[in-house]
Design a protein around this motif. Structure first.
Motif, PDB file in Angstrom:
ATOM      1  N   ASP A  27       0.834  -1.609  -0.170  1.00  0.00           N
ATOM      2  CA  ASP A  27       0.051   0.077   0.361  1.00  0.00           C
ATOM      3  C   ASP A  27       0.956   1.094  -0.242  1.00  0.00           C
ATOM      4  OD1 ASP A  27      -2.293  -1.001   0.573  1.00  0.00           O
ATOM      5  OD2 ASP A  27      -2.041  -2.056   1.859  1.00  0.00           O
ATOM      6  N   ASN A  85      -1.136  -2.290   4.408  1.00  0.00           N
ATOM      7  CA  ASN A  85      -2.146  -1.899   5.327  1.00  0.00           C
ATOM      8  C   ASN A  85      -3.258  -4.017   6.282  1.00  0.00           C
ATOM      9  OD1 ASN A  85      -4.659  -1.224   6.866  1.00  0.00           O
ATOM     10  ND2 ASN A  85      -6.010  -1.180   4.725  1.00  0.00           N
ATOM     11  N   ASP A  89     -11.679  -5.098  10.641  1.00  0.00           N
ATOM     12  CA  ASP A  89     -13.285  -3.976  10.009  1.00  0.00           C
ATOM     13  C   ASP A  89     -13.680  -3.504  11.390  1.00  0.00           C
ATOM     14  OD1 ASP A  89     -14.281  -6.643  11.434  1.00  0.00           O
ATOM     15  OD2 ASP A  89     -14.391  -7.423   9.633  1.00  0.00           O
ATOM     16  N   GLU A 169      -3.134   8.019   6.955  1.00  0.00           N
ATOM     17  CA  GLU A 169      -3.542   7.424   5.652  1.00  0.00           C
ATOM     18  C   GLU A 169      -3.981   6.515   6.605  1.00  0.00           C
ATOM     19  OE1 GLU A 169      -4.189   6.041   1.621  1.00  0.00           O
ATOM     20  OE2 GLU A 169      -1.744   6.969   1.674  1.00  0.00           O
ATOM     21  N   PHE A 170      -2.974   5.458   6.734  1.00  0.00           N
ATOM     22  CA  PHE A 170      -3.353   4.223   7.647  1.00  0.00           C
ATOM     23  C   PHE A 170      -3.643   4.140   8.726  1.00  0.00           C
ATOM     24  CE2 PHE A 170      -1.917   3.267   2.766  1.00  0.00           C
ATOM     25  CZ  PHE A 170      -2.864   2.790   2.652  1.00  0.00           C
ATOM     26  N   ASN A 258      -6.466   6.466  13.180  1.00  0.00           N
ATOM     27  CA  ASN A 258      -6.875   5.502  12.609  1.00  0.00           C
ATOM     28  C   ASN A 258      -7.932   6.067  12.488  1.00  0.00           C
ATOM     29  OD1 ASN A 258      -5.848   3.554  13.359  1.00  0.00           O
ATOM     30  ND2 ASN A 258      -6.272   3.351  15.754  1.00  0.00           N
ATOM     31  N   LYS A 262      -8.309   1.829   6.855  1.00  0.00           N
ATOM     32  CA  LYS A 262      -9.034   0.928   5.959  1.00  0.00           C
ATOM     33  C   LYS A 262      -8.916  -0.552   6.286  1.00  0.00           C
ATOM     34  CE  LYS A 262      -7.929   4.648   1.997  1.00  0.00           C
ATOM     35  NZ  LYS A 262      -7.358   5.198   2.662  1.00  0.00           N
ATOM     36  N   GLU A 263      -9.788  -0.888   5.853  1.00  0.00           N
ATOM     37  CA  GLU A 263      -9.819  -2.498   6.201  1.00  0.00           C
ATOM     38  C   GLU A 263      -8.637  -3.258   5.383  1.00  0.00           C
ATOM     39  OE1 GLU A 263     -12.897  -6.080   5.753  1.00  0.00           O
ATOM     40  OE2 GLU A 263     -13.384  -3.772   5.607  1.00  0.00           O
ATOM     41  N   SER A 265      -6.869  -5.401   2.344  1.00  0.00           N
ATOM     42  CA  SER A 265      -6.952  -5.080   1.377  1.00  0.00           C
ATOM     43  C   SER A 265      -6.731  -7.245   0.938  1.00  0.00           C
ATOM     44  CB  SER A 265      -6.872  -4.871  -0.281  1.00  0.00           C
ATOM     45  OG  SER A 265      -5.964  -4.756  -0.005  1.00  0.00           O
TER      46      SER A 265
END
Length: 383
Positions: A27, A85, A89, A169-170, A258, A262-263, A265
């Motif tokens: 990522d 990442n 969820d 971002e993550f 956080n 993102k979850e 991938s």
């Protein structure tokens, strides 16, 4: 060996690295220079001198090799830092209220990330070497490389007050890997610290493992106690562990950054259903063969069944559920003293006091291990 002349223009080479890395599922990609200033070295030295590494002797043994990236490989001219990442969820803190269930750190709920990432790094490194002719070496956490300071130097994020990497971002959910190369690549700019006055990660820690912002005492850290520590967990920390049986996500999950996470991938990093919130009662029934089967390919397997069961028994004791008593009592006869000792502690909290006195009379007299006899004596004193 000197770095070979690179026939590919710098801009095209950077584009090649990024395209190949993203095709493999990474990522974030950034580049650091190993010959830059390295303030992480004195921090590491202080950490070890204060004994904050606990029983992780390998950290003391590799201080000099960790002190600087070029100490590991003098020929390195650039370090390609990559991040993947693994965001959950849902908020992992919600599981801490379900005391009949065991909490496993988000990163360990599926395949061992070392295996997942190292394979991808090798593929990328081979393509890079074929394109440039430069020597490469691949590292994922198991070598004496300080990935987090390198990632901060490369601009992937900054080391927060919990000492972990934070990305705008993550958030806190990034696995790191590195490719050291003899090629001379244009470095990225370091990321600035964006923690400000926030103390969320420090204040949420149940065991007060942070002596000060940006400092960690591993001896008080639940991740260390459940994974790296091999003996009985000190009594003072057992109630504070709650239902955490492998690792701890509290300081990571509390970070306000956080909100941008993102979850994950990568399918191999997505949580397995049976490891998201496993029942403590089920885990108490695992023998060695069952443990190996259930955690095949998982990072949990590396701590072994005895240490794992020690952690599960502490969670059972903290559950307050008397229905777990028969499962715990069965482990008083376990072959491993580490397991028997933890079973004594858990049963002292779950069993009827009269039943516990009866069991103590029978088991304490016949116990051959000193640590387990101490557990019986301690339990009788505090019951």
């Amino acid at each position: 060996m000197n770095a070979p002349r690179n026939p590919v223009p710098a801009a095209r080479l950077r584009e090649f690295i990024e395209d190949e890395a993203r095709a493999l599922g990474f990522d974030e990609i950034a580049i650091a220079r190993p010959d830059a200033g390295w303030p992480a070295a004195p921090r590491l030295k202080t950490f070890v001198e204060k004994g904050r590494h606990g029983t992780m002797e390998w950290m003391a043994e590799t201080v000099e090799r960790r002190a600087h990236p070029n100490a590991l490989w003098p020929q390195a001219r650039s370090v390609i830092m990559l991040a993947m990442n693994y965001g959950p969820d849902e908020n992992p803190l919600s599981l801490l209220e379900r005391r009949d269930r065991a909490a496993i750190s988000v990163y360990a709920r599926n395949r061992d990330y070392h295996d997942v990432i190292k394979g991808k790094l090798k593929t990328l490194a081979q393509k890079f070497a074929a394109r440039t002719g430069a020597e490469v070496k691949v590292f994922v956490d198991t070598a004496p490389v300080m990935e987090k300071p390198l990632a901060a130097d490369a601009g992937l994020g900054w080391q927060g007050k919990h000492t972990n990497l934070v990305s705008r971002e993550f958030g806190s959910w990034l696995f790191l890997g590195s490719i050291f190369t003899a090629a001379d690549l244009e470095p990225d700019s370091p990321e600035h610290d964006h923690c400000g006055s926030c103390r969320a990660c420090l204040d949420i820690c149940p065991t007060n493992a942070f002596p000060a912002p940006y400092q960690l005492d591993a001896r008080r850290c639940i991740s260390y106690l459940t994974i790296e520590h091999k003996g009985p967990v000190p009594h003072e920390f057992r109630p504070l562990m709650g239902n955490r049986i492998y690792g701890c996500d509290d300081c990571l999950a509390a970070c306000p950054w956080n909100k941008f996470a993102k979850e994950a991938s990568e399918a191999k990093l997505a949580a397995r259903d049976d490891l998201t919130a496993p029942a403590i009662a089920e885990l108490l029934g695992l023998d060695d063969a069952g443990f190996r089967i259930k955690f095949s390919g998982s990072p949990i397997k590396r701590i072994g069944r005895d240490r794992f069961m020690r952690n599960v028994l502490i969670a059972a004791g903290n559950s307050g559920d008397p229905a777990l008593s028969p499962h715990v009592e069965a482990l008083l006869a376990d072959p491993a003293p580490l397991v028997r000792g933890a079973a004594v502690w858990a049963l002292s909290l779950l069993a009827d006091p009269r039943d516990f006195d009866r069991l103590a009379t029978v088991n304490q007299a016949g116990e051959s291990d000193g640590d387990v006899r101490y557990e019986w004596a301690h339990a009788m004193e505090t019951a």
